[in-house]
Design a protein around this motif. Structure first.
Motif, PDB file in Angstrom:
ATOM      1  N   MET A 190       0.837  -1.198   0.000  1.00 15.09           N
ATOM      2  CA  MET A 190       0.000   0.000   0.000  1.00 15.09           C
ATOM      3  C   MET A 190       0.873   1.248   0.000  1.00 15.09           C
ATOM      4  N   THR A 191       0.597   2.133  -0.926  1.00 14.24           N
ATOM      5  CA  THR A 191       1.333   3.390  -0.970  1.00 14.24           C
ATOM      6  C   THR A 191       0.472   4.499  -0.379  1.00 14.24           C
ATOM      7  N   ASP A 192       1.116   5.426   0.286  1.00 17.22           N
ATOM      8  CA  ASP A 192       0.356   6.530   0.887  1.00 17.22           C
ATOM      9  C   ASP A 192       0.716   7.851   0.218  1.00 17.22           C
ATOM     10  N   TYR A 193       1.131   7.781  -1.063  1.00 14.91           N
ATOM     11  CA  TYR A 193       1.656   8.992  -1.678  1.00 14.91           C
ATOM     12  C   TYR A 193       0.622  10.103  -1.819  1.00 14.91           C
ATOM     13  N   LYS A 194      -0.667   9.755  -1.916  1.00 24.26           N
ATOM     14  CA  LYS A 194      -1.672  10.810  -2.061  1.00 24.26           C
ATOM     15  C   LYS A 194      -2.010  11.484  -0.733  1.00 24.26           C
ATOM     16  N   THR A 195      -1.734  10.811   0.361  1.00 24.19           N
ATOM     17  CA  THR A 195      -1.976  11.422   1.667  1.00 24.19           C
ATOM     18  C   THR A 195      -0.676  11.701   2.413  1.00 24.19           C
ATOM     19  N   MET A 196       0.406  11.002   2.051  1.00 27.44           N
ATOM     20  CA  MET A 196       1.698  11.103   2.732  1.00 27.44           C
ATOM     21  C   MET A 196       1.502  10.950   4.235  1.00 27.44           C
ATOM     22  N   GLY A 197       0.732   9.964   4.612  1.00 30.79           N
ATOM     23  CA  GLY A 197       0.388   9.722   5.997  1.00 30.79           C
ATOM     24  C   GLY A 197      -1.077   9.337   6.072  1.00 30.79           C
ATOM     25  N   SER A 198      -1.714   9.644   7.170  1.00 33.90           N
ATOM     26  CA  SER A 198      -3.129   9.308   7.324  1.00 33.90           C
ATOM     27  C   SER A 198      -4.006  10.352   6.640  1.00 33.90           C
ATOM     28  N   LEU A 199      -5.186   9.940   6.243  1.00 36.62           N
ATOM     29  CA  LEU A 199      -6.150  10.863   5.656  1.00 36.62           C
ATOM     30  C   LEU A 199      -6.549  11.930   6.672  1.00 36.62           C
ATOM     31  N   SER A 200      -6.561  11.561   7.952  1.00 34.16           N
ATOM     32  CA  SER A 200      -6.900  12.544   8.986  1.00 34.16           C
ATOM     33  C   SER A 200      -5.903  13.697   8.983  1.00 34.16           C
ATOM     34  N   ASN A 201      -4.617  13.402   8.788  1.00 28.52           N
ATOM     35  CA  ASN A 201      -3.606  14.463   8.716  1.00 28.52           C
ATOM     36  C   ASN A 201      -3.834  15.371   7.522  1.00 28.52           C
ATOM     37  N   LYS A 202      -4.245  14.771   6.400  1.00 29.76           N
ATOM     38  CA  LYS A 202      -4.498  15.568   5.199  1.00 29.76           C
ATOM     39  C   LYS A 202      -5.687  16.509   5.424  1.00 29.76           C
ATOM     40  N   LEU A 203      -6.720  15.992   6.059  1.00 25.63           N
ATOM     41  CA  LEU A 203      -7.882  16.830   6.368  1.00 25.63           C
ATOM     42  C   LEU A 203      -7.511  17.956   7.333  1.00 25.63           C
ATOM     43  N   LEU A 204      -6.737  17.616   8.363  1.00 25.76           N
ATOM     44  CA  LEU A 204      -6.334  18.620   9.349  1.00 25.76           C
ATOM     45  C   LEU A 204      -5.461  19.700   8.708  1.00 25.76           C
ATOM     46  N   ALA A 205      -4.570  19.296   7.803  1.00 24.59           N
ATOM     47  CA  ALA A 205      -3.703  20.266   7.135  1.00 24.59           C
ATOM     48  C   ALA A 205      -4.541  21.238   6.306  1.00 24.59           C
ATOM     49  N   PHE A 206      -5.558  20.703   5.620  1.00 27.51           N
ATOM     50  CA  PHE A 206      -6.426  21.573   4.822  1.00 27.51           C
ATOM     51  C   PHE A 206      -7.205  22.530   5.716  1.00 27.51           C
ATOM     52  N   ILE A 207      -7.805  22.003   6.784  1.00 27.36           N
ATOM     53  CA  ILE A 207      -8.606  22.831   7.685  1.00 27.36           C
ATOM     54  C   ILE A 207      -7.756  23.935   8.307  1.00 27.36           C
TER      55      ILE A 207
END
Length: 266
Positions: free
Chosen positions: A1-18
């Protein structure tokens, strides 16, 4: 499994956007609703998620694409990936923490002290003047990292700009690829990866960096990583990442770079 679109957890991606969204629009509202109910999201259909956010299913689909996913199905794929504090703390440390908190804290303290002494080693101190000279003389400096180390990069950016040196850093994978492609022989890349996983996990970025001919600094604990043969400078940030303590020595190493730059150039 690659995480290149989130570079970590999806929760981190959401938090970064917010945390960085300049406009609080419908996408922002969806992100806030999702993060506040994050524990409930796994297994939800697109209809259930739309109902949770008080929007249409089409809005959820658009939001998935807005975050960089191809569709809602891919969004769900990353949502279903497991990220747990069990990955940060060993079973042994957790057992001691529950049974004897003072002993657990003492163990944690001793591990931190060992990492600190390793980080301020003569070998590192000998390299740092050459590193900051290269940073100062580079027309472009880009900081590459993921997960918690993003925050160290932001700290580094903020301090360096006060001394007149702009350091680029991007959170999204595509933006990191693009910044790697923009590097040249008069540029410098700083790759901060405590365990060394960034280099192998995001090999496209690393290959692009090395192909550019730029100066490369790697801050890591994993000196056995063969990829480091392509680095100009390697600074060791401690000896152990047991119970997730490596982040502190990575921060300390970054602080030494800032202090040294301050001494020489500001």
């Amino acid at each position: 499994m690659t995480d290149y679109k989130t570079m970590g957890s999806l929760s981190n991606k959401l938090l970064a956007f917010i945390s960085t969204a300049p406009i609080h629009d419908s996408n922002y509202d969806i992100a806030v609703a999702l993060i506040k109910n994050y524990k409930k999201l796994k297994g939800m259909s697109i209809g259930e998620m739309a109902e949770l956010c008080y929007v249409s299913t089409a809005s959820i689909s658009r939001f998935s694409r807005f975050l960089g996913f191809d569709n809602f199905k891919e969004f769900k794929y990353y949502l279903e990936q497991e990220f747990s504090l069990k990955d940060d703390y060993s079973r042994q440390f957790y057992a001691v923490l529950c049974n004897d908190e003072k002993m657990a804290i003492a163990m944690y303290r001793d591990e931190l002290i060992e990492n600190i002494y390793s980080t301020i080693s003569p070998e590192n101190m000998e390299i740092i003047p050459d590193v900051i000279h290269a940073i100062h003389n580079s027309s472009k400096v880009v900081y590459f990292s993921h997960h918690f180390l993003w925050d160290i990069g932001r700290f580094f950016q903020g301090k360096m700009i006060l001394m007149g040196k702009y350091v680029e850093q991007y959170l999204a994978y595509d933006a990191q690829v693009e910044s790697a492609q923009s590097l040249g022989k008069d540029s410098m890349a700083i790759v901060c990866t405590v365990g060394g996983s960034y280099i192998s996990r995001y090999s496209k970025i690393w290959d692009t960096i090395t192909a550019s001919g730029c100066k490369i600094l790697v801050i890591t604990q994993n000196l056995s990583n063969a990829y480091l043969n392509n680095a100009d400078y390697v600074l060791r940030c401690g000896l152990s990442n047991r119970d997730d303590i490596g982040k502190y020595s990575a921060m300390m190493m970054t602080d030494f770079l800032i202090m040294s730059y301050l001494k020489e150039y500001s």
